[in-house]
Design an enzyme around this catalytic site. Sequence first.
Site, mmCIF file in Angstrom:
data_model
loop_
_atom_site.group_PDB
_atom_site.id
_atom_site.type_symbol
_atom_site.label_atom_id
_atom_site.label_comp_id
_atom_site.label_asym_id
_atom_site.label_seq_id
_atom_site.Cartn_x
_atom_site.Cartn_y
_atom_site.Cartn_z
ATOM 1 N N GLY A 54 44.160 125.875 47.668
ATOM 2 C CA GLY A 54 45.336 125.672 46.828
ATOM 3 C C GLY A 54 45.968 124.349 47.170
ATOM 4 C CB CYS A 81 40.652 124.866 51.474
ATOM 5 S SG CYS A 81 41.536 123.321 51.369
ATOM 6 C CE1 TYR A 82 48.875 127.025 51.257
ATOM 7 C CE2 TYR A 82 48.065 129.184 50.571
ATOM 8 C CZ TYR A 82 49.116 128.348 50.929
ATOM 9 O OH TYR A 82 50.398 128.836 50.963
ATOM 10 C CG HIS A 168 36.903 123.333 48.782
ATOM 11 N ND1 HIS A 168 37.698 124.312 48.244
ATOM 12 C CD2 HIS A 168 37.741 122.354 49.182
ATOM 13 C CE1 HIS A 168 38.962 123.945 48.304
ATOM 14 N NE2 HIS A 168 39.017 122.761 48.881
ATOM 15 C CD GLU A 170 35.373 126.592 46.731
ATOM 16 O OE1 GLU A 170 34.913 126.826 47.862
ATOM 17 O OE2 GLU A 170 36.527 126.196 46.553
ATOM 18 N N GLY A 224 30.121 129.400 16.162
ATOM 19 C CA GLY A 224 29.706 128.804 17.425
ATOM 20 C C GLY A 224 29.491 129.882 18.482
ATOM 21 C CG ASP A 226 32.556 129.239 23.299
ATOM 22 O OD1 ASP A 226 31.404 129.376 23.746
ATOM 23 O OD2 ASP A 226 33.243 128.229 23.484
ATOM 24 C CE LYS A 368 29.096 126.896 25.057
ATOM 25 N NZ LYS A 368 30.254 126.729 24.160
#
Length: 512
Positions: A54, A81-82, A168, A170, A224, A226, A368
């Site tokens: 964060g 991290c945070y 991080h 991730e 589309g 989505d 996506k």
Amino acid sequence: MAQTIAVIDFGSQYTQVIARRIREGQVYSKIYHFTTPAAQFRQDGVIGIILSGGPSSVFAADAPLPDRGIFTLGVPVLGICYGIQLFGHLLGGTTAKSDHREYGHGTLTIKRPGRLFAGLPRKLRVWNSHGDRVIKLPPGFQSIGVTENSPFAAIEDRKRNFYGLQFHPEVFHTERGVDVIRNFIVGVCGARQDWSMKNFVAQAVAEIRATVGSGRVILGLSGGVDSSVAAALIHQAIGRQLTCVFVDNGLLRQGERAAVVDLYNKHFHIDLRVADAASLFLRRLKGVTDPERKRKIIGRTFIEVFERSLKSIGHADFLAQGTLYPDVIESVAIGNNPAALIKSHHNVGGLPARMRLRLIEPLRELFKDEVRAVGAQLGLPREVVWRQPFPGPGLGVRVVGAITPDRLEILRRADAILQEEMIQSGWYWKVWQSFCVFLPVKSVGVVGDERNYAWVIGVRVVESLDAMTADWTRLPYELLQRISSRITNEVRGVSRVVLDISSKPPATIEWE
Ligand code: XMP
């Protein structure tokens, strides 16, 4: 109850990426606001907790702090991290304030692999982005990894199964970060890796049913990926309580409207209303050449037409949108507000508030490629699931300059040929976008013995990962030759085909 890994959000732009990494490990994850009471985690069957990073300092007056009860639930906790600074701050160590952020690559040297670093090399390139740092470990913790700048880059309390990482894991820039997360969720938390997109669908269906009850939902379908996946998912949940509206703005490609009607109406039996507004759009666009004005007119008219069709449908309670996570801007409001929220890219911007509709966005936590997986799971055909992006203003920004029905027709025909050749050669699936552009330029050609003064069609085929940058695709000459000769032979009014070999930047993908 599903085994759940809780990700507690302290406002990191990477919170959703952590959740995604967990899903990649076939484990269910749920993002919680940092104020969530510890009891909630027990109730939800949480088997492990990740404290996200964060932007705050733990020393800030309004620093987001979790319920301390999470440390006595008896479940493993990974602080990133945070999150690691919270360990220092809340569990009896010392976290030091820093005036500047350390940002960028570092090398992690693993001192004790333990369960977190099992199977990994001793040195890893890692990505840092932090301000404060732990300078004295809380009781029970020891350092298991160091970087150039920190003796406490990775720490562990083996007894309680608490782990802290200054970097991080991730993000893509951290080597083997995915394995670190997997080691935590599987090795430390003991998660069974049995969660899949099938579970996502089942869960989303249950949630939609619970939210909607007996209400009515409307959805603007563009065709589309989505909005199509959102429509299929919501339809699976509530059937005829869903009504979709497809606006024919006159700027669609050849056969597009028919394909949408066929799929959703005939195949899925979705209540689909087509708003036929082509002549209204074209009337308003007449003589307009400025791209931004075109966009504004198209956007405004879309809302108007959409609203009008909603009125004709009658009462509705919810507006559904296919918003994905990347559409949600990672702007962070810490304090009283939920952490990582919200600016949706609304194709129907401003509508929900005005119409007092509640919003449902069943895909808003997904990326996506995950949405495509959901689409495939729901039985949407490949042409829809892997459809190339198509701009909201449609062919309106692909007819350069003034839009006329004739120009649109020429573009449609040329574009249909391009798509056919791209699909037939298999290139359609390999590129980001492939399309034709109508150029308002006349050039001389010869047909038979006669000079022919006719239009120019531009061919634009690009590769890209996220549309932020793009490069033109090196299509085989034979394919280009076929596309070009078919367009000049089969489309009346075109004498010349040109290939766009500009990359983005400095050019954009679209011409307008
Ligand atoms: P540019 O042309 O900016 O395009 O390189 C990047 C991506 O965005 C799409 N695009 C749009 N999409 N409304 C949309 O919904 C628009 O006005 C618009 N303009 C560009 C474009 O097709 C590409 O994928």
